[in-house]
Design an enzyme around this catalytic site. Sequence first.
Site, short mmCIF file in Angstrom:
data_model
loop_
_atom_site.label_atom_id
_atom_site.label_comp_id
_atom_site.label_asym_id
_atom_site.label_seq_id
_atom_site.Cartn_x
_atom_site.Cartn_y
_atom_site.Cartn_z
N GLY A 24 0.84 -1.19 0.00
CA GLY A 24 0.00 0.00 0.00
C GLY A 24 0.87 1.24 0.00
CD GLN A 43 3.35 5.63 2.73
OE1 GLN A 43 2.35 5.11 2.27
NE2 GLN A 43 4.36 4.92 3.19
CB CYS A 73 5.36 1.99 7.25
SG CYS A 73 4.77 3.47 6.42
CG LEU A 74 6.68 0.96 1.13
CD1 LEU A 74 6.09 1.26 -0.24
CD2 LEU A 74 7.81 -0.05 1.03
CG HIS A 127 -0.41 0.83 7.34
ND1 HIS A 127 0.58 0.32 8.17
CD2 HIS A 127 0.20 1.74 6.54
CE1 HIS A 127 1.73 0.91 7.86
NE2 HIS A 127 1.54 1.77 6.88
CD GLU A 128 -1.29 2.25 2.85
OE1 GLU A 128 -0.86 3.41 2.73
OE2 GLU A 128 -0.56 1.29 3.14
CG HIS A 144 0.22 6.39 5.74
ND1 HIS A 144 1.37 6.93 6.26
CD2 HIS A 144 0.50 5.09 5.47
CE1 HIS A 144 2.31 5.98 6.30
NE2 HIS A 144 1.80 4.84 5.84
NI NI Z 1 2.72 2.97 5.69
#
Ligand code: NI
Length: 166
Positions: free
Chosen positions: A45, A50, A90-91, A132-133, A136
């Site tokens: 995701g 991000q 998480c990226l 999770h997204e 964000h």
């Molecule tokens: Ni993330």
Amino acid sequence: MLLDIVLHPDERLRQMCTPVTAMNDRLDDLFTHMFETMYEAEGVGLASTQVGESLRFCVVDVTDDRSKPMVLINPQVIAGKNSITWKEGCLSIPEVHAEIVRPKNILVRALDRDFKPIEFEADELLSVCIQHEIDHLNGKLFIDHLSLLKRKRLMDKYNKLQREQE
Ligand code: NI
């Protein structure tokens, strides 16, 4: 085109995103680039914050063969039940993983890439990923779900890793 992924503790990850009011070509191109960037980084995701944006959208694909790309615009969880513990990453916080507890079965409402309303049920990884997204989009990171002590321990490790890479 690969986009730069914003890394913690960049303040842009902490902004509250505003709803998308209309689709346009810029956004559509951005979604394409977000999928490319997410697949290249082997993520499941990627949210607007991000990649330095502040509108409410994310891209998701939790399949092994990358066969189910989903764009979610203005996504909302409208119901949730049961709970699931998942080791999340998480990226934007490379190398850091922690077990987080969230509702397991959720009902999601969003707009798709054509700005059409969609509603669907999600469980397991897809449920975890969408929650999770959405976090964000509210300026929240998965580490915020942890106790202060656990978060500090993880962030000490993360800061050390980041320093080593400089
Ligand atoms: Ni993330």
